[in-house]
Design a protein around this motif. Structure first.
Motif, PDB file in Angstrom:
ATOM      1  N   ALA A  23       0.818  -1.222   0.000  1.00 33.10           N
ATOM      2  CA  ALA A  23       0.000   0.000   0.000  1.00 33.10           C
ATOM      3  C   ALA A  23       0.848   1.268   0.000  1.00 33.10           C
ATOM      4  CB  ALA A  23      -0.940   0.001   1.200  1.00 33.10           C
ATOM      5  N   LEU A  24       2.008   1.227   0.655  1.00 32.97           N
ATOM      6  CA  LEU A  24       2.851   2.416   0.756  1.00 32.97           C
ATOM      7  C   LEU A  24       4.064   2.360  -0.179  1.00 32.97           C
ATOM      8  CD1 LEU A  24       2.721   3.099   4.600  1.00 32.97           C
ATOM      9  CD2 LEU A  24       1.512   4.303   2.770  1.00 32.97           C
ATOM     10  N   ASP A  25       4.074   1.382  -1.071  1.00 36.18           N
ATOM     11  CA  ASP A  25       5.136   1.256  -2.069  1.00 36.18           C
ATOM     12  C   ASP A  25       6.518   1.186  -1.423  1.00 36.18           C
ATOM     13  OD1 ASP A  25       5.949   0.907  -4.694  1.00 36.18           O
ATOM     14  OD2 ASP A  25       6.284   3.052  -5.012  1.00 36.18           O
ATOM     15  N   LEU A  26       6.649   0.311  -0.433  1.00 36.25           N
ATOM     16  CA  LEU A  26       7.905   0.112   0.277  1.00 36.25           C
ATOM     17  C   LEU A  26       8.611  -1.125  -0.271  1.00 36.25           C
ATOM     18  CD1 LEU A  26       6.372   0.624   3.818  1.00 36.25           C
ATOM     19  CD2 LEU A  26       7.745   2.279   2.553  1.00 36.25           C
ATOM     20  N   GLU A  27       9.878  -1.236   0.007  1.00 36.82           N
ATOM     21  CA  GLU A  27      10.649  -2.405  -0.410  1.00 36.82           C
ATOM     22  C   GLU A  27      11.153  -3.136   0.829  1.00 36.82           C
ATOM     23  OE1 GLU A  27      14.861  -3.517  -2.594  1.00 36.82           O
ATOM     24  OE2 GLU A  27      14.037  -1.511  -2.857  1.00 36.82           O
ATOM     25  N   LEU A  28      10.893  -4.428   0.901  1.00 32.86           N
ATOM     26  CA  LEU A  28      11.374  -5.255   2.008  1.00 32.86           C
ATOM     27  C   LEU A  28      12.832  -5.611   1.767  1.00 32.86           C
ATOM     28  CD1 LEU A  28      10.930  -6.942   4.571  1.00 32.86           C
ATOM     29  CD2 LEU A  28      10.137  -8.790   3.075  1.00 32.86           C
ATOM     30  N   ILE A  29      13.666  -5.325   2.757  1.00 31.69           N
ATOM     31  CA  ILE A  29      15.088  -5.632   2.658  1.00 31.69           C
ATOM     32  C   ILE A  29      15.442  -6.858   3.498  1.00 31.69           C
ATOM     33  CG2 ILE A  29      17.417  -4.775   3.150  1.00 31.69           C
ATOM     34  CD1 ILE A  29      16.258  -1.955   2.602  1.00 31.69           C
ATOM     35  N   GLU A  30      14.886  -6.917   4.720  1.00 28.65           N
ATOM     36  CA  GLU A  30      15.279  -7.985   5.639  1.00 28.65           C
ATOM     37  C   GLU A  30      14.203  -8.186   6.695  1.00 28.65           C
ATOM     38  OE1 GLU A  30      19.439  -7.826   7.017  1.00 28.65           O
ATOM     39  OE2 GLU A  30      18.580  -7.845   9.023  1.00 28.65           O
ATOM     40  N   ARG A  31      14.050  -9.424   7.142  1.00 22.23           N
ATOM     41  CA  ARG A  31      13.127  -9.758   8.230  1.00 22.23           C
ATOM     42  C   ARG A  31      13.913 -10.327   9.397  1.00 22.23           C
ATOM     43  NH1 ARG A  31       7.935 -12.781   5.565  1.00 22.23           N
ATOM     44  NH2 ARG A  31       7.931 -11.607   3.617  1.00 22.23           N
ATOM     45  N   GLU A  32      13.503  -9.943  10.591  1.00 20.56           N
ATOM     46  CA  GLU A  32      14.093 -10.513  11.800  1.00 20.56           C
ATOM     47  C   GLU A  32      12.937 -10.905  12.716  1.00 20.56           C
ATOM     48  OE1 GLU A  32      16.732  -9.126  15.635  1.00 20.56           O
ATOM     49  OE2 GLU A  32      17.004  -8.082  13.749  1.00 20.56           O
ATOM     50  N   GLN A  33      13.073 -12.034  13.377  1.00 20.64           N
ATOM     51  CA  GLN A  33      12.016 -12.521  14.249  1.00 20.64           C
ATOM     52  C   GLN A  33      12.617 -13.072  15.523  1.00 20.64           C
ATOM     53  OE1 GLN A  33       9.032 -14.924  12.307  1.00 20.64           O
ATOM     54  NE2 GLN A  33       8.929 -16.286  14.071  1.00 20.64           N
ATOM     55  N   GLY A  34      12.006 -12.728  16.644  1.00 21.58           N
ATOM     56  CA  GLY A  34      12.392 -13.274  17.932  1.00 21.58           C
ATOM     57  C   GLY A  34      11.212 -14.005  18.537  1.00 21.58           C
ATOM     58  N   ALA A  35      11.323 -14.373  19.770  1.00 23.89           N
ATOM     59  CA  ALA A  35      10.263 -15.123  20.442  1.00 23.89           C
ATOM     60  C   ALA A  35       8.963 -14.333  20.539  1.00 23.89           C
ATOM     61  CB  ALA A  35      10.725 -15.533  21.835  1.00 23.89           C
ATOM     62  N   ASP A  36       9.070 -13.006  20.711  1.00 22.99           N
ATOM     63  CA  ASP A  36       7.855 -12.199  20.901  1.00 22.99           C
ATOM     64  C   ASP A  36       7.823 -10.938  20.050  1.00 22.99           C
ATOM     65  OD1 ASP A  36       9.840 -10.830  22.170  1.00 22.99           O
ATOM     66  OD2 ASP A  36       8.721 -10.479  24.013  1.00 22.99           O
ATOM     67  N   TYR A  37       8.647 -10.878  19.010  1.00 26.52           N
ATOM     68  CA  TYR A  37       8.640  -9.693  18.157  1.00 26.52           C
ATOM     69  C   TYR A  37       8.998 -10.065  16.717  1.00 26.52           C
ATOM     70  CZ  TYR A  37      13.703  -9.709  17.758  1.00 26.52           C
ATOM     71  OH  TYR A  37      14.994 -10.073  17.465  1.00 26.52           O
ATOM     72  N   GLN A  38       8.618  -9.174  15.819  1.00 27.45           N
ATOM     73  CA  GLN A  38       9.057  -9.250  14.436  1.00 27.45           C
ATOM     74  C   GLN A  38       9.493  -7.844  14.047  1.00 27.45           C
ATOM     75  OE1 GLN A  38       6.859 -11.603  11.570  1.00 27.45           O
ATOM     76  NE2 GLN A  38       5.565 -12.384  13.224  1.00 27.45           N
ATOM     77  N   GLN A  39      10.548  -7.757  13.264  1.00 28.61           N
ATOM     78  CA  GLN A  39      11.078  -6.475  12.845  1.00 28.61           C
ATOM     79  C   GLN A  39      11.528  -6.614  11.395  1.00 28.61           C
ATOM     80  OE1 GLN A  39      13.493  -3.982  15.607  1.00 28.61           O
ATOM     81  NE2 GLN A  39      15.129  -4.653  14.266  1.00 28.61           N
ATOM     82  N   TRP A  40      10.983  -5.777  10.537  1.00 26.14           N
ATOM     83  CA  TRP A  40      11.302  -5.829   9.123  1.00 26.14           C
ATOM     84  C   TRP A  40      11.994  -4.539   8.723  1.00 26.14           C
ATOM     85  CZ3 TRP A  40       6.762  -8.248   5.914  1.00 26.14           C
ATOM     86  CH2 TRP A  40       6.382  -9.463   6.491  1.00 26.14           C
ATOM     87  N   LEU A  41      13.110  -4.650   8.046  1.00 20.70           N
ATOM     88  CA  LEU A  41      13.823  -3.489   7.526  1.00 20.70           C
ATOM     89  C   LEU A  41      13.263  -3.184   6.144  1.00 20.70           C
ATOM     90  CD1 LEU A  41      16.095  -1.379   7.691  1.00 20.70           C
ATOM     91  CD2 LEU A  41      17.645  -3.124   6.780  1.00 20.70           C
ATOM     92  N   LEU A  42      12.825  -1.930   5.973  1.00 23.23           N
ATOM     93  CA  LEU A  42      12.197  -1.503   4.728  1.00 23.23           C
ATOM     94  C   LEU A  42      12.937  -0.315   4.138  1.00 23.23           C
ATOM     95  CD1 LEU A  42       8.517  -1.464   6.063  1.00 23.23           C
ATOM     96  CD2 LEU A  42       9.703  -3.371   4.954  1.00 23.23           C
ATOM     97  N   ASP A  43      12.762  -0.135   2.832  1.00 23.77           N
ATOM     98  CA  ASP A  43      13.318   1.023   2.144  1.00 23.77           C
ATOM     99  C   ASP A  43      12.167   1.814   1.526  1.00 23.77           C
ATOM    100  OD1 ASP A  43      15.866   2.331   0.779  1.00 23.77           O
ATOM    101  OD2 ASP A  43      14.310   2.137  -0.751  1.00 23.77           O
ATOM    102  N   PHE A  44      12.242   3.136   1.670  1.00 25.74           N
ATOM    103  CA  PHE A  44      11.290   4.023   1.009  1.00 25.74           C
ATOM    104  C   PHE A  44      12.084   5.169   0.405  1.00 25.74           C
ATOM    105  CE2 PHE A  44       8.436   7.741   0.960  1.00 25.74           C
ATOM    106  CZ  PHE A  44       7.461   7.250   0.128  1.00 25.74           C
TER     107      PHE A  44
END
Length: 83
Positions: A23-44
Motif C-alpha cells: 500500500a505504501l510502495d515500500l521495499e522489504l530488505i530484511e526480516r528478523e524474528q524473535g520469540a515475541d517480536y518481528q522487525q522488518w527493515l524496509l526502504d522508502f
C-alpha cells in the motif's frame, strides 16, 4: 502506532505487513524474528525504516533506522493512519 482494522497477532502480522508494504510502495530488505517480536527493515525512496511488531502489545509501529529517517517515518505513519 499504526492503525489496524483488526487486532494483530504473531501469526497474522506477516500478511498484514505485506499489505502495508504494498500500500505504501515500500521495499522489504530484511526480516528478523524473535520469540515475541518481528522487525522488518524496509526502504522508502532511499530512507530505511523498521516495521516493528510486539506480540504482547499486539501493535505495530515504524521506527527510523537513523535520525535522518525520522521525518519519513512520521510521513509514512500519517499516510497509513489517514481515515
Amino acid at each position: 502506532m499504526l492503525n489496524t482494522a483488526q487486532p494483530l497477532s504473531f501469526e497474522c502480522f506477516p500478511a498484514w505487513a505485506e499489505q502495508f508494504i504494498k500500500a505504501l510502495d515500500l521495499e522489504l530488505i530484511e526480516r528478523e524474528q524473535g520469540a515475541d517480536y518481528q522487525q522488518w527493515l524496509l526502504d522508502f525512496e532511499g530512507s530505511r525504516v523498521l516495521l516493528c511488531f510486539e506480540h504482547y502489545a499486539a501493535c505495530a509501529w515504524l521506527q527510523p533506522f537513523s535520525e535522518a529517517d525520522q521525518e519519513v517515518v512520521e510521513w509514512l505513519t500519517e499516510q497509513w493512519n489517514r481515515p
